[in-house]
Design a protein around this motif. Sequence first.
Motif, PDB file in Angstrom:
ATOM      1  N   ARG A  91       0.542  10.910 -10.779  1.00  0.00           N
ATOM      2  CA  ARG A  91      -0.519  11.903 -10.882  1.00  0.00           C
ATOM      3  C   ARG A  91       0.063  13.287 -11.140  1.00  0.00           C
ATOM      4  O   ARG A  91      -0.672  14.256 -11.234  1.00  0.00           O
ATOM      5  CB  ARG A  91      -1.339  11.950  -9.592  1.00  0.00           C
TER       6      ARG A  91
ATOM      7  N   ILE B  12       8.412   3.606   5.195  1.00  0.00           N
ATOM      8  CA  ILE B  12       8.052   4.709   4.299  1.00  0.00           C
ATOM      9  C   ILE B  12       9.239   5.053   3.408  1.00  0.00           C
ATOM     10  O   ILE B  12       9.102   5.238   2.193  1.00  0.00           O
ATOM     11  CB  ILE B  12       7.584   5.927   5.121  1.00  0.00           C
TER      12      ILE B  12
ATOM     13  N   ASN C 285       0.818  -1.207   0.000  1.00  0.00           N
ATOM     14  CA  ASN C 285       0.000   0.000   0.000  1.00  0.00           C
ATOM     15  C   ASN C 285       0.852   1.257   0.000  1.00  0.00           C
ATOM     16  O   ASN C 285       0.501   2.257  -0.628  1.00  0.00           O
ATOM     17  CB  ASN C 285      -0.923   0.002   1.216  1.00  0.00           C
ATOM     18  N   LEU C 286       1.967   1.208   0.723  1.00  0.00           N
ATOM     19  CA  LEU C 286       2.857   2.377   0.760  1.00  0.00           C
ATOM     20  C   LEU C 286       3.423   2.642  -0.629  1.00  0.00           C
ATOM     21  O   LEU C 286       3.518   3.794  -1.074  1.00  0.00           O
ATOM     22  CB  LEU C 286       3.995   2.154   1.760  1.00  0.00           C
TER      23      LEU C 286
ATOM     24  N   MET D 294       1.035   6.642  -6.834  1.00  0.00           N
ATOM     25  CA  MET D 294      -0.046   7.590  -7.099  1.00  0.00           C
ATOM     26  C   MET D 294       0.502   9.024  -7.106  1.00  0.00           C
ATOM     27  O   MET D 294       0.214   9.811  -8.005  1.00  0.00           O
ATOM     28  CB  MET D 294      -1.145   7.452  -6.045  1.00  0.00           C
ATOM     29  N   LYS D 295       1.339   9.326  -6.111  1.00  0.00           N
ATOM     30  CA  LYS D 295       1.875  10.689  -6.015  1.00  0.00           C
ATOM     31  C   LYS D 295       2.805  10.995  -7.187  1.00  0.00           C
ATOM     32  O   LYS D 295       2.899  12.136  -7.634  1.00  0.00           O
ATOM     33  CB  LYS D 295       2.616  10.873  -4.679  1.00  0.00           C
TER      34      LYS D 295
ATOM     35  N   ALA E 166       2.909   3.421  10.309  1.00  0.00           N
ATOM     36  CA  ALA E 166       3.852   2.811   9.356  1.00  0.00           C
ATOM     37  C   ALA E 166       5.206   3.361   9.767  1.00  0.00           C
ATOM     38  O   ALA E 166       5.347   4.566   9.935  1.00  0.00           O
ATOM     39  CB  ALA E 166       3.525   3.220   7.933  1.00  0.00           C
TER      40      ALA E 166
ATOM     41  N   ARG F 122       2.018   1.771  -3.435  1.00  0.00           N
ATOM     42  CA  ARG F 122       0.909   2.278  -4.263  1.00  0.00           C
ATOM     43  C   ARG F 122       0.726   3.773  -4.042  1.00  0.00           C
ATOM     44  O   ARG F 122       0.467   4.532  -4.975  1.00  0.00           O
ATOM     45  CB  ARG F 122      -0.380   1.542  -3.918  1.00  0.00           C
ATOM     46  N   ASN F 123       0.849   4.198  -2.782  1.00  0.00           N
ATOM     47  CA  ASN F 123       0.747   5.627  -2.478  1.00  0.00           C
ATOM     48  C   ASN F 123       1.817   6.422  -3.211  1.00  0.00           C
ATOM     49  O   ASN F 123       1.537   7.470  -3.803  1.00  0.00           O
ATOM     50  CB  ASN F 123       0.904   5.853  -0.976  1.00  0.00           C
TER      51      ASN F 123
END
Lengths: 310, 314
Positions: B14, B145, B3-4, B10-11, B140, B6-7
């Motif tokens: 995008r 991270i 998930n990290l 996305m950043k 987290a 994926r974040n």
Amino acid sequence: MNEAETPIVQLRNVSKKIGSKTIISQLSFDVPRGEVFGFLGPNGAGKTTTIRMMVGLMSITEGEIHIEGASVSRDFEKAIEHVGAIVENPEMYKFLTGYQNLMHYARMRNGIAKERIDEVVALVGLSNRIHEKVKTYSLGMRQRLGVAQALLHRPSLLILDEPTNGLDPAGIRELRDYLRKLSREENIAVVVSSHLLSEMELMCDKVAIIQNGKLIDVRAVKGDQLEGSAGIVQLEADPIEQALEIAKAFDDSIDAAIQDGKLRVTLNREDIPKLNAQLVEAGIKVYSIQTTTKSLEDTFLEMTGGDQIA
Amino acid sequence: MLNLIRNENMKLYRRPRTWIMFGIVLGLYAFVMLMMHFFTNETMTDNWRDRYEQDRQHLSETLNANGASPGNEQLTQELMKIEYALEHDIPPVHATMWSGVMDSTGFIILVTIMTVVVAGDIVASEFTWGTIKMLLIRPASRAKILLSKYLASFLFALLLLLALLSFSIVLNGILTGFSGFGQPMLTVNDAGDKVEEVSLLGNVLKAYALSTVELIMFVTMSFMISSVFRSSALAIALSIVALLLGYLVTLNLAMYFDWAKYLLFANTDLTQHLEGRPLIEGMTMTFSIAMLAIYFAAFNFFSWLFFTKRDVAS
Ligand SMILES: Nc1ncnc2c1ncn2[C@@H]1O[C@H](COP(=O)(O)OP(=O)(O)O)[C@@H](O)[C@H]1O
Ligand SMILES: [Mg+2]
């Protein structure tokens, strides 16, 4: 002690040194559940620094902070599990939409369903604009989004650093009602900081006052005023000279004078009706009693014995 | 962890900036390829057989005249390959679409530069935006991270490398009508007595893989500066200067000082060992790989140390 009674946050002898400078020294207090807890102090008192230590952004030089029993420094992931926070301004990814920002934070925790995101969005009243880029949001909307990200995971502790910055009086009242509702209905403890006493008195059940990184006092708020703190009372009375004498006799240490044709006394809230009773008893006509909250500076002067304010 | 990442993705994706980087790398490559295609006349595509016949004759004569001389081995191998090619009707690589695909390896340095920019920004920008305060107050760990950001940087590099490779195959395929698409490349075996066919695509992939050594080192360096100083400008500027000038400076130092072999830049090019011409006498493949491993570990250690231990105070 059952769970409902243990304080959600415990600070024990917390100090922070940066270089040789001591910013926070020996801070100890508890934040109870289901209350709005204020953190009051002038600019530079160390409010933000303390909050940064509570959420693990800054290391704790000495002492311990426990949240829901877990040590922030030794068991960070467990302690932060229960916390939602905005430290200073609610900074968001401006090139993402509000929804994508929430997605981002939802992914960092377990078990936040899509429905919960929608629910929180509706709660803060952003449903109509949530799929627009944050770039286009006003400060107020960003603050709402900030609150939304803090509430996503149903925290038991919500920390807001100077949340009233940039809000108008109506906004502050709205925030107050909202925070009170959260704390009462969901048994969430809310910690808010501010440098304005008047705001704290409006919002909080209890206030910790700090100055120069030291805890000065923790006081309950009763009827929109700090308990035990003196306010300025203006009385319209006739004859006024006699009223002044009675006021001076009421308490040796009282600070009373005639100003603009009115009697001006510094008085604890609980003493106001007593003085009034004495005046009436002496046959003085009291036309009006007006109380003004003292400024934070005055309260500080009183509490710290005239120490220099940071 | 997933998930990290994926974040981070996305950043990254995008932001229009990321796609501009793709555009620059592929656009420059396309520009150079088109220029070469339309403005160079030398096309060997059709008459390579004539050329090879001439070369064969020339080489045989030279070999006969030389008798036993040290250069003979290479010439003999060359001759063997030409004879094999004529016999099996295999045109030379530069007469096929693979010539342009091979040229794309020269553009990997652009991929490195773009990834240096991404990695130099991915930690520091969170500090610039102030979002770091939102990012670190979740369950987290800071180490996770940081790792997710590091991995996202390399995913970007991988994506850009794949885009460059597939784009170069498609573009050259179209320009040359896919000439020689399935053909092999010829090499002589170690014993020197037999010509072997090896996969051309495999050879291109090998060239890509070797260039990633440099990419990994400089991206890791940029990432470290970004985490330590929290400044993307510093991270990007220092890393690109090091990338462009580091080797040159090391080359000059190497002429006078033996210790230059311990510098990062002396070791990033591993082909020096494959081709048996090390920068400084006595350097070996093992030595270079060990040095790279030490730098790699040190860079990552400092990233981790500063990111996980330092206060977020701004
Ligand atoms: N990174 C830092 N280095 C040195 N001093 C700092 C740092 N951050 C804050 N301070 C000092 O610590 C004190 C408390 O600051 P802060 O916690 O921001 O106060 P508040 O939030 O109550 O206004 C101030 O005097 C400030 O100058
Ligand atoms: Mg502050």
